[in-house]
Motif scaffolding. Sequence first.
Motif, PDB file in Angstrom:
ATOM      1  N   UNK A 151      -6.835   6.753   9.059  1.00 35.06           N
ATOM      2  CA  UNK A 151      -7.016   5.489   8.327  1.00 35.06           C
ATOM      3  C   UNK A 151      -5.696   5.071   7.702  1.00 35.06           C
ATOM      4  N   UNK A 152      -5.422   3.819   7.769  1.00 39.58           N
ATOM      5  CA  UNK A 152      -4.225   3.305   7.130  1.00 39.58           C
ATOM      6  C   UNK A 152      -4.563   2.049   6.329  1.00 39.58           C
ATOM      7  N   UNK A 153      -4.340   2.152   5.003  1.00 42.89           N
ATOM      8  CA  UNK A 153      -4.538   0.984   4.150  1.00 42.89           C
ATOM      9  C   UNK A 153      -3.163   0.387   3.910  1.00 42.89           C
ATOM     10  N   UNK A 154      -2.871  -0.630   4.695  1.00 41.56           N
ATOM     11  CA  UNK A 154      -1.544  -1.248   4.706  1.00 41.56           C
ATOM     12  C   UNK A 154      -1.484  -2.249   3.547  1.00 41.56           C
ATOM     13  N   UNK A 155      -1.429  -1.728   2.334  1.00 38.54           N
ATOM     14  CA  UNK A 155      -1.502  -2.630   1.173  1.00 38.54           C
ATOM     15  C   UNK A 155      -0.188  -3.402   1.005  1.00 38.54           C
ATOM     16  N   UNK A 156      -0.303  -4.583   0.452  1.00 38.80           N
ATOM     17  CA  UNK A 156       0.880  -5.398   0.200  1.00 38.80           C
ATOM     18  C   UNK A 156       1.554  -4.915  -1.072  1.00 38.80           C
ATOM     19  N   UNK A 157       2.497  -3.994  -0.922  1.00 38.47           N
ATOM     20  CA  UNK A 157       3.100  -3.391  -2.113  1.00 38.47           C
ATOM     21  C   UNK A 157       4.616  -3.565  -2.116  1.00 38.47           C
ATOM     22  N   UNK A 158       5.117  -4.531  -1.355  1.00 40.62           N
ATOM     23  CA  UNK A 158       6.564  -4.687  -1.292  1.00 40.62           C
ATOM     24  C   UNK A 158       6.898  -6.165  -1.154  1.00 40.62           C
ATOM     25  N   UNK A 159       8.068  -6.546  -1.613  1.00 37.10           N
ATOM     26  CA  UNK A 159       8.481  -7.925  -1.397  1.00 37.10           C
ATOM     27  C   UNK A 159       9.158  -8.521  -2.611  1.00 37.10           C
TER      28      UNK A 159
END
Length: 585
Positions: A151-159
């Motif tokens: 499972x991969x939770x590709x959370x928006x944690x960068x930018x």
Amino acid sequence: MASVNSLSATIQQRVADALGADPLLRRSDRADFQANGVLGLGKRNKANPRELAAEVVAALPADDGLIADIEVSGPGFLNITVADSAITRTLAARAADDRLGVPAKADPGITVIDYAQPNVAKEMHVGHLRSSVIGDALVKILEFEGETVIRRHHIGDWGTQFGMLIQYLVEHPHELDHDSAGGAGDEEAGEASMSRLNRLYKDSRALFDADDDFKTRSRNRVVDLQAGEPETLAMWQRFVDESKIYFNSVYDKLDIAIRDEDVVGESGYNDMLVETCTLLEKSGVAVRSNGALCVFFDDIKGKDGEPVPLIVQKADGGFGYAATDLSAIRNRTADLRANTLLYVVDFRQALHFKMVFETAKRAGWLTDEVKALHIPFGALLGKDGKPYKTRSGESFRLVDLLDEAVERAGAVIEDKSGGLLTPEEIADRAKEVGIGAIKYADLSTSLGRDYVFDLDRMVSLNGDTSVYLQYAYARTQSILRKSGDAKPVAHPELPLAPAERALGLLLDEFAETLASVSETYEPHKLASYLYALASTFTTFYDQCPVVKPEPAPDVKENRLLLCDLTARTLRQGMALLGIRTPERL
Ligand code: ARG
């Protein structure tokens, strides 16, 4: 573990042997099964299909204990009726197996599934609901079938959006402090975290808009973040941690388990970005265009007819969403050794994934042995058919929606319980029913389609809802409780009533339904199977008494077998959709 051949598979094989071709067996209303394959074979061999069909009938072993009746109909169909004893024997074999006779895949692969990917320091909204619910169901179904699932939770944690927030926190270091340790439950802790993040966002935004110096300091902070400057990274980490408290509280409420080690957000691929770009540029897959590193596609053009590229690196050197996704593909194929990559993401990102996958193919990261698939889902609509929004046009907060579903479910349960349940019991059931209703409405819709978010319909006891299925399950349990000392026992010598045969044949289809769901990644097929099962069980329950009036002991035992297998199939099927089945309702 003993996998059981379904009746349809066994009959398919028998008729195929007699025919020497695929009989194209289907369930049928006229008999149990219909074989349509004779027609095509007749045409191909220039033979009369009716004669051919008659030959098949003659060639089939008579009285084999499987087929009770087979007749030629129409231009050359075969109508096949299964022996009652064969149905009962098959059900007994399923009942004797923990997995209900569902085989585990012979050649399992590794699937990486990208789902449940909210964004740090942002409220979760209804758009994040579908990815989480569909992804969670697919994980469970694939794992049950024996696949290795990562499972991969590709959370928006960068930018760049973090520059302003971090700068504000540096200047107001106590803004994310927690008032008191302990005391608060998960849910409260989650709400408190989100409200701190919201306040911080608002305050920093206000300052950013009003104060040019702060604006400059925020922009510099982005540079520090990208350079990995320790103090900046530490502040960024506080946002991520604070957000995780919030995410976890929402997932708790949604009854979806998210493991920390599976949360690998956009930031997790930072170290790969430069290399990804170099590889693409060196191989010529990407080219510089006005300073930006771009990939072009013949068939992707904007309204003006000009090609729309995938931008891997911006002219200012910054990396975007695409560079991260391309790096994630390299990680998932080369390091995690996946054969299948699934992305459960909003249909609006279809073009993004099309371009990313095509780029990865050109670069050789996706090959014939590794497939990548975007599993898009549609929007949630209001009753007016427009995207589901608040009156002021904002997205609904996911938690508000979940709370409301639980509340409505509580009212339905209280009403139906006739004063027999305590307030605590009602509250517990309300969660299982309310959250189940939301998940089921989502999962029973075919992927890619929008659906209307209508809570009244979703918690209704009639119709294609999870509550209907949960009631069917609770009824099986009530029958089993009331059956006294009698146990489920198979009696293949007994003839079956039409409602018993219908239920038996449907129970036998569970394994094939799951196989088809895991092949096409369409959970709605499982939902509609379970709905059919619950309705067929309801008819059986009306027509074939189990405890009252009390049938003959052998009939009772055989019916208990049907009840028990229905219960276990419903419970297993619902569990795979992530929906609870309370023992009493
Ligand atoms: N965080 C993104 C959003 O909220 C979804 C991420 C989807 N996954 C991916 N690998 N791009 O829209």
